[in-house]
Design an enzyme around this catalytic site. Structure first.
Site, mmCIF file in Angstrom:
data_model
loop_
_atom_site.group_PDB
_atom_site.id
_atom_site.type_symbol
_atom_site.label_atom_id
_atom_site.label_comp_id
_atom_site.label_asym_id
_atom_site.label_seq_id
_atom_site.Cartn_x
_atom_site.Cartn_y
_atom_site.Cartn_z
ATOM 1 N N LYS A 248 -0.555 67.427 -57.638
ATOM 2 C CA LYS A 248 0.036 66.978 -58.905
ATOM 3 C C LYS A 248 1.536 66.676 -58.755
ATOM 4 C CE LYS A 248 -4.043 67.473 -60.039
ATOM 5 N NZ LYS A 248 -4.972 67.839 -61.055
HETATM 6 C C1 LIG Z 1 -6.158 68.415 -61.403
HETATM 7 C C2 LIG Z 1 -6.793 68.174 -62.700
HETATM 8 C C3 LIG Z 1 -7.464 69.198 -63.399
HETATM 9 C C4 LIG Z 1 -7.701 70.566 -62.823
HETATM 10 O O1 LIG Z 1 -6.551 71.183 -62.366
HETATM 11 P P1 LIG Z 1 -6.687 72.311 -61.203
HETATM 12 O O2 LIG Z 1 -5.321 72.928 -61.175
HETATM 13 O O3 LIG Z 1 -7.031 71.591 -59.953
HETATM 14 O O4 LIG Z 1 -7.731 73.245 -61.644
HETATM 15 C C5 LIG Z 1 -7.970 68.920 -64.641
HETATM 16 N N1 LIG Z 1 -7.858 67.698 -65.190
HETATM 17 C C6 LIG Z 1 -7.236 66.683 -64.549
HETATM 18 C C7 LIG Z 1 -7.117 65.370 -65.225
HETATM 19 C C8 LIG Z 1 -6.698 66.880 -63.276
HETATM 20 O O5 LIG Z 1 -6.115 65.877 -62.643
#
Ligand SMILES: *Cc1c(COP(=O)(O)O)cnc(C)c1O
Length: 458
Positions: A248
């Site tokens: 992210k």
């Molecule tokens: C990454 C992501 C998640 C989940 O996040 P994690 O920290 O990997 O559990 C949920 N929704 C979206 C749109 C994402 O990109």
């Protein structure tokens, strides 16, 4: 997302931001187009005419991209300072933890929500939101089929039913008209996924939520620093959910944040992320049932450091992604990632779409881009969420799905059809935009994409 990306995509992920790390004045899209038109216009005027004669790099011609961004350094002094302060502490527990407090303070500086719970992932943040929203067994939650599995994991664990709606063709976000068609008396919530950090149509979705008394949960996992109508994502619905997972915009390896200013839900975020234990003002007894989704101080320390970088990262990505769109305007055979002038998209990825009549061979398009030096990948996730075997087989709990067996839902994921979702996944091409890049590099990217598109449509 990188699981599905060819090696060309991972190449760029390692590029570094440091030389671009000067503060940027936030410019409106229109101002920005004006102030950069000299640079971009000059480069494009020559390239547009010339590219058609220049052979593709795939056919032995010169590469369109000749420069590469510097290495991407994601952490350094701010994180080191937090971690060193942390080593002096006697406890690494989040409750009353100084790193967690600092992280929450910085989170609230950019996303001013009253109640904030740090947690172990974006998936955990979304699950906490679903629990705090009071979603019950058999309730329906409408969301997007093009997203991370984490968007719906909490819904399914609560024995509620994800209902997938179709998307808009060029924002890749929920189509409010299709959401409305799928509302039933069992619908309790909408999870608005801001895909790639491009804001959903929050006015329309909020309107539907208000009209039908639904809870609106924002999945901002890809949208750190993005804004809808000038206000940060997460402040338009009832809940904001963010991920700090490694891929992210900012990260602490794994982590998440769930936040709300709603007095009905906000006070429930802490106990629902902490085994149901109410840490302030409780009687020490368990009145709620919940998993342990706590984030500890080492993660919070890194996240607190990362938050100091957020504005530069998101502003740079927004500026460069918009610049790419401006420079690609009018390119034959492709449709661009659509972003409203009023919003700030942070381009976790940039996704254009091929017009299949004009450019039917997507694999060749991506291969030709790679040869030009553009890190690109075909599509995004391999199938819509509901196309995965676990959905097709209704096999969520040891191969079974109690709510269906008990007649609490008639949902059949083999019958779900979202035509625009299929079209997006079969024609999308992702291009990487990140904070290590500059205008000169983006100008080369756009020349390369234009060159390939012109060749393949002529
Ligand atoms: C990454 C992501 C998640 C989940 O996040 P994690 O920290 O990997 O559990 C949920 N929704 C979206 C749109 C994402 O990109």
């Amino acid at each position: 997302m990188w699981h599905y990306a060819p090696t060309t995509m991972t190449m760029l992920v390692t590029y570094a931001p440091e030389y671009l790390m000067q503060p940027h004045e936030p410019l409106s899209r229109r101002n920005f187009v004006t102030t950069t038109s000299l640079l971009a216009g000059g480069l494009l005027a020559t390239s547009a005419a010339a590219t058609e004669e220049v052979p593709l790099a795939l056919d032995g011609g010169p590469k369109a991209v000749t420069i590469s961004p510097p290495k991407r350094l994601r952490w350094g002094e701010p994180e080191r300072q937090q971690l060193e302060a942390m080593l002096e502490q006697q406890s690494l527990m989040y409750w009353k933890g100084p790193q967690t407090a600092q992280m929450i303070e910085r989170f609230q500086q950019f996303c001013p929500l009253e109640h904030v719970m740090t947690c172990s992932s974006g998936t955990a943040a979304l699950h906490i939101a679903v629990m705090a929203a009071g979603i019950e067994v058999g309730d329906e939650v409408i969301t997007s089929p093009i997203t991370d599995m984490g968007t719906v994991i909490g819904v399914i664990y609560q024995q509620a039913v994800p209902v997938f709606a179709d998307l808009l063709p060029h924002t890749y976000n929920l189509d409010p008209a299709d959401v409305e068609r799928r509302i039933t008396p069992k619908t309790k919530a909408i999870i608005a996924v801001h895909l790639a950090g491009n804001p959903c149509d929050m006015q329309a979705l909020r309107g539907l939520a208000d009209k039908h008394s639904l809870v609106l949960i924002e999945d901002c996992c890809q949208g750190w620093g993005a804004r809808y109508d000038g206000r940060p994502l997460g402040t338009h619905g009832h809940f904001a959910c963010f991920s700090l997972q490694n891929s992210k915009l900012i990260t602490c390896g794994d982590g998440g944040v769930v936040a709300s200013s709603d007095p009905r839900f906000g006070p429930l975020l802490q106990p629902y992320g902490d085994k149901g234990f109410l840490r302030s003002g409780g009687d020490g007894l368990f009145h709620l049932f919940a998993p342990n989704y706590r984030m500890s101080e080492p993660q919070a320390a890194v996240a607190a450091g990362q938050l100091t970088r957020l504005e530069k990262i998101s502003a740079t990505r927004a500026r460069l992604g918009n610049l790419l769109s401006d420079q690609l305007a009018g390119t034959p055979g492709i449709d661009l990632h659509q972003v409203r002038d009023e919003d700030r998209c942070v381009y976790w990825f940039y996704m254009l779409r091929l017009q299949p009549e004009a450019i039917p061979d997507r694999a060749k398009f991506v291969k030709a881009l790679a040869a030009e030096g553009v890190p690109a990948a075909a599509g995004y996730i391999p199938v819509p969420l509901y196309g995965n075997p676990v959905f097709q087989d209704h096999a969520f709990f040891q191969g079974r799905w109690p709510v269906k067996e008990l007649g609490l839902t008639t949902m059949d994921y083999t019958q779900v059809h979202c035509p625009e979702v299929d079209a997006i996944l079969s024609t999308g091409v992702r291009v990487l935009v990140n904070e290590t890049m500059n205008e000169e590099y983006v100008a080369q990217l756009s020349r390369a994409i234009r060159k390939v598109a012109q060749h393949m449509t002529s």
